[in-house]
Design an enzyme around this catalytic site. Structure first.
Site, mmCIF file in Angstrom:
data_model
loop_
_atom_site.group_PDB
_atom_site.id
_atom_site.type_symbol
_atom_site.label_atom_id
_atom_site.label_comp_id
_atom_site.label_asym_id
_atom_site.label_seq_id
_atom_site.Cartn_x
_atom_site.Cartn_y
_atom_site.Cartn_z
ATOM 1 C CB THR A 20 8.954 1.283 -3.449
ATOM 2 O OG1 THR A 20 8.932 1.117 -4.864
ATOM 3 C CG2 THR A 20 10.349 1.648 -2.988
ATOM 4 C CB VAL A 59 8.113 15.315 5.152
ATOM 5 C CG1 VAL A 59 9.025 16.447 4.682
ATOM 6 C CG2 VAL A 59 6.654 15.741 5.060
ATOM 7 N N GLY A 81 11.505 10.959 3.400
ATOM 8 C CA GLY A 81 11.826 9.538 3.527
ATOM 9 C C GLY A 81 12.365 9.153 4.892
ATOM 10 N N GLY A 118 13.016 3.082 -7.583
ATOM 11 C CA GLY A 118 11.843 3.129 -6.704
ATOM 12 C C GLY A 118 11.657 4.466 -6.015
ATOM 13 C CE LYS A 170 8.066 14.078 -0.109
ATOM 14 N NZ LYS A 170 9.093 13.678 -1.076
ATOM 15 N N GLY A 178 13.281 5.880 -1.250
ATOM 16 C CA GLY A 178 13.856 4.535 -1.374
ATOM 17 C C GLY A 178 13.275 3.588 -0.341
HETATM 18 P P1 NDP Z 1 4.171 1.726 -5.063
HETATM 19 O O1 NDP Z 1 3.346 2.095 -6.229
HETATM 20 O O2 NDP Z 1 5.499 1.097 -5.270
HETATM 21 O O3 NDP Z 1 3.336 0.747 -4.095
HETATM 22 C C1 NDP Z 1 1.967 0.915 -3.822
HETATM 23 C C2 NDP Z 1 1.348 -0.462 -3.688
HETATM 24 O O4 NDP Z 1 0.008 -0.316 -3.249
HETATM 25 C C3 NDP Z 1 1.330 -1.209 -5.025
HETATM 26 O O5 NDP Z 1 1.569 -2.587 -4.815
HETATM 27 C C4 NDP Z 1 -0.101 -0.959 -5.505
HETATM 28 O O6 NDP Z 1 -0.572 -1.922 -6.411
HETATM 29 C C5 NDP Z 1 -0.837 -1.013 -4.191
HETATM 30 N N1 NDP Z 1 -2.122 -0.339 -4.267
HETATM 31 C C6 NDP Z 1 -2.377 0.878 -4.774
HETATM 32 N N2 NDP Z 1 -3.688 1.152 -4.679
HETATM 33 C C7 NDP Z 1 -4.268 0.066 -4.115
HETATM 34 C C8 NDP Z 1 -5.612 -0.254 -3.778
HETATM 35 N N3 NDP Z 1 -6.612 0.567 -4.032
HETATM 36 N N4 NDP Z 1 -5.842 -1.449 -3.200
HETATM 37 C C9 NDP Z 1 -4.843 -2.332 -2.975
HETATM 38 N N5 NDP Z 1 -3.545 -2.062 -3.288
HETATM 39 C C10 NDP Z 1 -3.266 -0.880 -3.845
HETATM 40 O O7 NDP Z 1 4.338 3.055 -4.185
HETATM 41 P P2 NDP Z 1 5.485 3.392 -3.140
HETATM 42 O O8 NDP Z 1 5.706 2.254 -2.242
HETATM 43 O O9 NDP Z 1 6.616 4.013 -3.834
HETATM 44 O O10 NDP Z 1 4.781 4.590 -2.348
HETATM 45 C C11 NDP Z 1 3.706 4.371 -1.475
HETATM 46 C C12 NDP Z 1 3.407 5.650 -0.746
HETATM 47 O O11 NDP Z 1 4.569 6.069 0.003
HETATM 48 C C13 NDP Z 1 3.092 6.832 -1.656
HETATM 49 O O12 NDP Z 1 2.178 7.658 -1.023
HETATM 50 C C14 NDP Z 1 4.442 7.544 -1.789
HETATM 51 O O13 NDP Z 1 4.287 8.900 -2.076
HETATM 52 C C15 NDP Z 1 5.008 7.338 -0.422
HETATM 53 N N6 NDP Z 1 6.447 7.383 -0.323
HETATM 54 C C16 NDP Z 1 7.232 6.730 -1.234
HETATM 55 C C17 NDP Z 1 8.601 6.720 -1.095
HETATM 56 C C18 NDP Z 1 9.494 6.013 -2.065
HETATM 57 O O14 NDP Z 1 10.724 6.157 -1.945
HETATM 58 N N7 NDP Z 1 8.966 5.249 -3.020
HETATM 59 C C19 NDP Z 1 9.256 7.421 0.024
HETATM 60 C C20 NDP Z 1 8.335 8.059 0.946
HETATM 61 C C21 NDP Z 1 6.991 8.038 0.745
HETATM 62 P P3 NDP Z 1 -0.454 -1.577 -7.996
HETATM 63 O O15 NDP Z 1 0.983 -1.365 -8.276
HETATM 64 O O16 NDP Z 1 -1.028 -2.796 -8.632
HETATM 65 O O17 NDP Z 1 -1.259 -0.340 -8.201
HETATM 66 N N1 HSE Z 2 8.815 10.468 -4.929
HETATM 67 C C1 HSE Z 2 9.293 10.901 -3.662
HETATM 68 C C2 HSE Z 2 10.664 11.512 -3.828
HETATM 69 C C3 HSE Z 2 9.326 9.764 -2.690
HETATM 70 O O1 HSE Z 2 11.297 11.287 -4.854
HETATM 71 O O2 HSE Z 2 11.100 12.229 -2.926
HETATM 72 C C4 HSE Z 2 9.709 10.182 -1.283
HETATM 73 O O3 HSE Z 2 8.720 10.973 -0.708
#
Ligand code: NDP
Ligand code: HSE
Length: 412
Positions: free
Chosen positions: A10, A127, A129, A182, A200, A298
């Site tokens: 995401t 923290v 987003g 997401g 956070k 998001g």
């Molecule tokens: P996702 O699961 O959507 O994306 C993570 C990606 O990294 C996936 O494609 C995953 O592959 C890949 N990945 C995971 N582990 C490995 C590895 N060991 N080697 C290579 N690729 C890897 O997560 P998000 O994008 O939602 O979140 C990412 C980070 O950002 C998290 O720490 C989350 O807490 C943080 N975050 C998320 C927000 C959100 O709105 N979603 C907002 C703010 C922060 P696969 O799916 O195959 O495991």
């Molecule tokens: N899973 C987290 C949330 C993503 O819903 O706030 C953003 O940090």
């Protein structure tokens, strides 16, 4: 400027799209021709030529490439995210992450390594987003002592609570919608059990109070115990249930931190923050209370914060001591039960009149709540103010009433 992306889910995809769309504009904002993603490290094969052409599986390719200045980590979790970030820092790359678990658990080592190799380690997206909370605390409030914060720090749980209250959605149905958008963590129990808010809160407390706050030391409760009945009682009183992360410096220097559902009174802005939106009140000795509000999760909102950090790294690539905190200082956390507050309590009584009389005798200043279609023997009320441990003890001593749920009513 060439950058690399580790994790293209995401958040990573949001960063990829933003950089592709604004490449030249971003370049101009950091004194370069453009910003380009040279590598994407991910486990996935995307089936999209634009992504697959850049995909690598070995962090060594990124860490060893002298063209790469900044690496974005958006994989999540601590392993191998920590080892990959360390490899990049040790090879002179600045690192930007959205990963609050990594920051909450490993920041001290990452700061030390960034300092040693004179590069940046930034985590503005970790923290709230897209809301610029961390840079506000690190830089804009530098003329204050920060004495506390209280906020809705998790978009998924706020989205679920809003759907439950506004649309009478089921918990599971609302969670599924949050996942489809997401917003949720890879393991959504991190959201609903409060662990994401805890991480956070640990980051905010570390910045606010200047020393590392261990997330394991923060009492944490999630939203899984909240029922439609509690929402109805609290709604009927003009208030809202919100999952809050709170940190407060006490007059004796100890730190009160907690993550738990809370009753937020009508009239407080936090009560009206709905859906995926987050909001945080920050309290400074000079500025008083300021509040930041915006999308807490998001793809695009989070990419906005990540890309801003990337540009900061390009503009000032050396280690920034202001954007860090000191190592752990034990013994600063105050036991959460010592905090004085009111409690919302719901439970059952065989004889409601007798129970109410006992409740009024035990607690000063009781407010009895009502809701439509409540079962005959159900009773809900808000206690007077006292230390939480005193209130909890008194509740166990009332024989005519069996408490089922209690929710804190902090003074915000
Ligand atoms: P996702 O699961 O959507 O994306 C993570 C990606 O990294 C996936 O494609 C995953 O592959 C890949 N990945 C995971 N582990 C490995 C590895 N060991 N080697 C290579 N690729 C890897 O997560 P998000 O994008 O939602 O979140 C990412 C980070 O950002 C998290 O720490 C989350 O807490 C943080 N975050 C998320 C927000 C959100 O709105 N979603 C907002 C703010 C922060 P696969 O799916 O195959 O495991
Ligand atoms: N899973 C987290 C949330 C993503 O819903 O706030 C953003 O940090």
């Amino acid at each position: 400027m060439k950058i690399a992306l580790m994790g293209c889910g995401t958040v990573g995809r949001g960063v990829f799209e933003t950089v592709r769309e604004l490449s030249a504009v971003l370049g101009a904002r950091c004194g370069r021709d453009c910003v380009e993603i040279k590598y994407i490290l991910d486990k996935r094969t995307f089936g999209e030529p634009a992504l697959d052409a850049l995909t690598v599986r070995d962090v060594g390719i990124i860490a060893g490439d002298p063209e790469i200045e900044v690496v974005v980590e958006a994989m999540g979790g601590t392993h191998p995210a920590f080892e990959f970030c360390m490899a990049c820092l040790q090879n002179g790359k600045s690192v930007v992450t959205s990963n609050k678990q990594l920051v909450a658990e490993k920041a001290e080592t990452l700061f030390e390594t960034a300092k040693k190799h004179n590069v940046q380690f930034r985590f503005g997206a970790s923290v709230c987003g897209g809301i610029p909370v961390l840079r506000t605390m690190f830089y804009s409030m530098a003329g204050n002592e920060i004495t506390g914060f209280a906020g809705i720090l998790n978009g998924t749980t706020n989205f679920i609570l809003t759907k439950m209250i506004r649309e009478q959605a089921s918990f599971d149905g609302a969670l599924k919608q949050a996942q489809a958008h997401g917003y949720a963590e890879a393991d959504p129990s991190d959201d609903i059990e409060g662990r994401d808010t805890c991480r956070k809160t640990a980051i905010l407390a570390s910045i606010a109070f200047g020393t590392h706050t261990d997330p394991d030391g923060i009492h944490t409760e999630g939203i899984t115990g909240i029922t439609a009945a509690d929402a109805a009682y609290i709604d009927g009183a003009g208030s809202r249930i919100k999952l809050l992360g709170i940190g407060e410096k006490q007059p004796d220097g100890r730190i009160y931190t907690i993550v738990a559902p809370a009753v937020v009174p009508a009239g407080r802005i936090l009560a009206d923050v709905e859906g995926v939106f987050n909001a945080v009140s920050l309290y400074g000795t000079k500025v008083g209370e300021i509040m930041l509000y915006g999308p807490g999760a998001g793809k695009d909102a989070t990419a906005s914060a990540v890309v801003a950090d990337v540009l900061d790294c390009a503009r000032t690539p050396g280690f920034d001591p202001v954007y860090s905190w000191e190592t752990k200082q034990d013994g600063r956390l105050m036991p959460y039960q010592e905090k004085s507050l009111r409690l919302y309590v719901r439970g059952n009584a065989g004889d409601k009149a007798a129970a109410l009389s006992d409740i009024r005798e035990a607690f000063e200043d009781v407010t009895v709540l009502t809701r439509d279609n409540a079962p005959q023997n159900e009773l809900a009320f808000i206690t007077g103010k006292a230390p939480e441990k005193t209130l909890s003890l008194l509740l166990t001593q009332i024989r005519s009433f069996v408490p089922a749920v209690k929710i804190r009513c902090p003074e915000l």
